[in-house]
Design a protein around this motif. Sequence first.
Motif, PDB file in Angstrom:
ATOM      1  N   GLY A 160       9.993  -8.399   5.348  1.00 44.96           N
ATOM      2  CA  GLY A 160      11.364  -8.319   4.857  1.00 44.96           C
ATOM      3  C   GLY A 160      12.420  -7.978   5.883  1.00 44.96           C
ATOM      4  N   CYS A 161      12.019  -7.711   7.125  1.00 42.83           N
ATOM      5  CA  CYS A 161      13.005  -7.351   8.149  1.00 42.83           C
ATOM      6  C   CYS A 161      13.853  -8.573   8.503  1.00 42.83           C
ATOM      7  CB  CYS A 161      12.307  -6.819   9.397  1.00 42.83           C
ATOM      8  SG  CYS A 161      13.448  -6.175  10.641  1.00 42.83           S
ATOM      9  N   GLU A 162      15.160  -8.383   8.554  1.00 38.94           N
ATOM     10  CA  GLU A 162      16.076  -9.495   8.805  1.00 38.94           C
ATOM     11  C   GLU A 162      16.837  -9.365  10.117  1.00 38.94           C
ATOM     12  OE1 GLU A 162      18.623  -9.552   5.407  1.00 38.94           O
ATOM     13  OE2 GLU A 162      17.059 -10.371   4.073  1.00 38.94           O
ATOM     14  N   ARG A 163      16.731  -8.201  10.771  1.00 39.67           N
ATOM     15  CA  ARG A 163      17.546  -7.979  11.978  1.00 39.67           C
ATOM     16  C   ARG A 163      16.663  -7.439  13.102  1.00 39.67           C
ATOM     17  NH1 ARG A 163      23.143  -7.500  12.626  1.00 39.67           N
ATOM     18  NH2 ARG A 163      23.399  -7.663  10.375  1.00 39.67           N
ATOM     19  N   PHE A 164      16.662  -8.158  14.226  1.00 40.44           N
ATOM     20  CA  PHE A 164      15.853  -7.792  15.381  1.00 40.44           C
ATOM     21  C   PHE A 164      16.746  -7.717  16.619  1.00 40.44           C
ATOM     22  CE2 PHE A 164      12.976  -9.651  12.362  1.00 40.44           C
ATOM     23  CZ  PHE A 164      11.764  -8.984  12.514  1.00 40.44           C
ATOM     24  N   ILE A 165      16.632  -6.625  17.360  1.00 42.45           N
ATOM     25  CA  ILE A 165      17.336  -6.486  18.635  1.00 42.45           C
ATOM     26  C   ILE A 165      16.282  -6.625  19.723  1.00 42.45           C
ATOM     27  CG2 ILE A 165      18.750  -4.998  20.090  1.00 42.45           C
ATOM     28  CD1 ILE A 165      18.591  -4.181  16.426  1.00 42.45           C
ATOM     29  N   VAL A 166      16.484  -7.581  20.629  1.00 37.38           N
ATOM     30  CA  VAL A 166      15.445  -7.938  21.589  1.00 37.38           C
ATOM     31  C   VAL A 166      15.894  -7.610  23.009  1.00 37.38           C
ATOM     32  CG1 VAL A 166      13.860  -9.732  22.357  1.00 37.38           C
ATOM     33  CG2 VAL A 166      14.869  -9.875  20.057  1.00 37.38           C
TER      34      VAL A 166
END
Length: 323
Positions: A160-166
């Motif tokens: 369900g995670c929708e936001r990723f900082i890479v």
Amino acid sequence: MMDMTQKRLSVAPMIDWTTTDYRYFARLFNPHVYLYTEMISTGALLFGNRERHLRFDALEHPLVLQLGGADADEMMKCTVIAQEYGYDEVNINVGCPSDRVQHNKIGACLMAEPETVAKAFAAMQAAVDIPVTVKHRIGIDDFDSYEFMHQFVETVAAAGCERFIVHARTAWLQGLSPKQNREIPPLRYEDVYRLKQDFPSLHIEINGGVATVEDIEQHLAHVDGVMIGRAFYHNPYLLAEANRLWGTPAPTRAQVLEALYPYLEQQVAKGEALPTMTRHYLGLFQGLTGARKWRQALSGKPQLTLDDIQRAADEVLALNPEA
């Protein structure tokens, strides 16, 4: 002017640096950016001085708490605490390469355990209304292929995670210090761009080596957000210059100082030490005449007073009337 309605600019979480005193200062330059706390471990919140770790000024919103942990139940409890304290988001640290973090099985080493991160995320998000996000590297050690990162994001997104900082560097968990891990592994921006192409419905934010507003604009043509750490800290006026992305005016340094002085007075009245706060403000005049004198005036003086700060600032402002 870029359309920033679906884009985001953030100040990266930095241990010992993104304290409430720095974040208040950063907010005075730019009302739009997202601010992050230092990484705070679940143990520190559950068993330590919670009020000290979580205190912030209302001006700091939007504000994200970055958590370090791996146990789903502990992460969930801390996320509930964060919501109760008024944080706008909680971020899971899957990027820190320090030995201490590895020993506790948190940080970048969790990229090798996407199911653990997915389980923690699911427990956290189910317990709160605020968003939960993940910050990670493009790989760890020899697990540095694009496919490795793709599988990690795919697994956590399925929860369900929708936001990723890479952070667009591999973390080398053996042989490099945390500082070296921010500088030596090569930047691979194309891998982050490709991630956005492969997961168009996810919000993908890029971090690492961004130093100018032009850099920000270039990345935003490919991804949904940009996170900057050291460049914003060492040259905080870059935050002011970034206002042009939203079409809003940049405050002058004199205006920032005018707004900062009442905060300093308030904190001193609460018993906070001025040198502890002002160590975060050394870069205010970066690149201007008198910047070195400003740093010297604020550094290494245990008896620093508000008058000392104002006097030092006035001297530099006199040399730079447009500042």
